[in-house]
Design an enzyme around this catalytic site. Structure first.
Site, PDB file in Angstrom:
ATOM      1  N   LEU A  91       0.640  -1.118  -0.150  1.00 30.95           N
ATOM      2  CA  LEU A  91       0.152   0.070  -0.059  1.00 30.95           C
ATOM      3  C   LEU A  91       0.780   1.248   0.029  1.00 30.95           C
ATOM      4  CD1 LEU A  91      -2.806  -1.094   2.286  1.00 30.95           C
ATOM      5  CD2 LEU A  91      -3.065  -1.268  -0.107  1.00 30.95           C
ATOM      6  N   ASN A 106       2.057  -5.031 -10.550  1.00 28.00           N
ATOM      7  CA  ASN A 106       1.014  -4.971  -9.362  1.00 28.00           C
ATOM      8  C   ASN A 106      -0.210  -5.382  -9.688  1.00 28.00           C
ATOM      9  OD1 ASN A 106      -0.109  -4.119  -6.727  1.00 28.00           O
ATOM     10  ND2 ASN A 106      -0.735  -2.367  -7.938  1.00 28.00           N
ATOM     11  N   HIS A 108      -4.569  -4.827  -9.148  1.00 29.76           N
ATOM     12  CA  HIS A 108      -5.244  -3.722  -8.525  1.00 29.76           C
ATOM     13  C   HIS A 108      -6.799  -4.270  -8.815  1.00 29.76           C
ATOM     14  CE1 HIS A 108      -6.940  -0.081  -7.035  1.00 29.76           C
ATOM     15  NE2 HIS A 108      -7.663  -0.189  -8.054  1.00 29.76           N
ATOM     16  N   ASP A 149      -1.222   3.055  -9.067  1.00 30.84           N
ATOM     17  CA  ASP A 149      -2.014   2.351 -10.233  1.00 30.84           C
ATOM     18  C   ASP A 149      -1.888   2.810 -11.275  1.00 30.84           C
ATOM     19  OD1 ASP A 149      -3.000   0.847  -8.173  1.00 30.84           O
ATOM     20  OD2 ASP A 149      -4.717   2.251  -7.360  1.00 30.84           O
TER      21      ASP A 149
HETATM   22  C1  GRF Z   1      -5.689  -7.976  -3.592  1.00 35.17           C
HETATM   23  O1  GRF Z   1      -7.225  -7.876  -3.698  1.00 35.17           O
HETATM   24  C2  GRF Z   1      -5.153  -6.994  -4.699  1.00 35.17           C
HETATM   25  O2  GRF Z   1      -5.889  -6.553  -5.545  1.00 35.17           O
HETATM   26  C3  GRF Z   1      -4.604  -5.856  -3.908  1.00 35.17           C
HETATM   27  O3  GRF Z   1      -4.341  -6.203  -2.650  1.00 35.17           O
HETATM   28  C4  GRF Z   1      -5.204  -7.422  -2.428  1.00 35.17           C
HETATM   29  C5  GRF Z   1      -4.382  -8.433  -1.548  1.00 35.17           C
HETATM   30  O4  GRF Z   1      -4.087  -7.758  -0.259  1.00 35.17           O
HETATM   31  N1  GRF Z   1      -3.558  -5.156  -4.497  1.00 35.17           N
HETATM   32  P1  GRF Z   1      -4.402  -8.257   1.160  1.00 35.17           P
HETATM   33  O5  GRF Z   1      -3.552  -9.805   1.262  1.00 35.17           O
HETATM   34  O6  GRF Z   1      -5.853  -8.688   1.209  1.00 35.17           O
HETATM   35  O7  GRF Z   1      -3.724  -7.687   2.070  1.00 35.17           O
END
Ligand code: GRF
Length: 206
Positions: A91, A106, A108, A149
């Site tokens: 994040l 990545n 998204h 993103d």
């Molecule tokens: C996934 O939905 C992906 O799209 C985003 O993070 C999510 C996974 O993260 N980039 P987490 O394991 O739920 O923290």
């Protein structure tokens, strides 16, 4: 990158659901890659604990400032000589290390450019989708640059949105699709089928 099993470095901030999926797909023999290390911006996150349980070298760096954070992460992961750096629920802004242009990706949980950018993460994405009234959403795999993103899009998958859906229903449907798309895209890298020309991503044979 050669046409062989890739070494992946995974970056995460949260629960590590994408890590779980990649470990699973690797064990099943579907993923043409092995996870060689995991790094996080939070030393207390569940994803990091999972990585350690899987026996993968893993380290957390509780640093807020993203240049310093990226530097520390890169010092750690580059020792493992990864072929591809894979963000999996990471994040923070990440600074791509030298020599890794078009080797950091990545996923998204929306169809970029919709419902993406700063502030759009986790359930916030699916709540916004729900409120907007759109009839399709999906997921996007893209190259990472220094904005949220925003790098070139590599692949996208759609799922329907039904009027009766809750944000949780949408999240579940999108995540199922992510679990297929991300390994497929990583395999395209392993097979050397991804090319970037004139600011566009080409998948050989498409
Ligand atoms: C996934 O939905 C992906 O799209 C985003 O993070 C999510 C996974 O993260 N980039 P987490 O394991 O739920 O923290």
């Amino acid at each position: 990158m050669s046409n062989s099993r890739l070494k992946l470095a995974i970056l995460l901030s949260g629960t590590g659901r994408t890590l779980d999926n990649l470990v699973e797909k690797s064990k099943q023999g579907f993923l043409k890659a092995d996870i060689v290390c995991v790094a996080s911006n939070r030393s207390d996150c569940l994803g990091l604990q999972k990585a350690k349980k899987y026996g993968i070298p893993a380290k957390g760096f509780d640093i807020k400032e993203h240049v310093e954070l990226s530097k520390k992460i890169n010092d750690f992961i580059l020792k493992f000589d990864p072929d591809l750096i894979v963000l999996a629920g990471f994040l923070k802004i990440y600074h791509v290390p030298e020599g890794y242009k078009f080797r950091v990706i990545n996923i998204h949980p929306s169809l970029i450019p919709l419902f993406s950018g700063k502030g759009y993460y986790g359930m916030r994405v699916h709540k916004a989708v729900r409120e907007s009234g759109v009839k399709v959403t999906g997921c996007t795999v893209h190259f990472v640059n220094e904005n949220y993103d925003e790098g070139l899009i590599i692949a996208q998958r759609c799922v329907p949105v039904f009027a009766k859906d809750t944000p949780e229903d949408i999240a579940e449907r999108v995540f199922k699709e992510e679990c297929k798309l991300y390994p497929e895209v990583i395999n395209l890298f392993a097979e050397n089928l991804i090319d970037v020309k004139n600011n566009k991503v080409y998948i050989k044979g498409e």
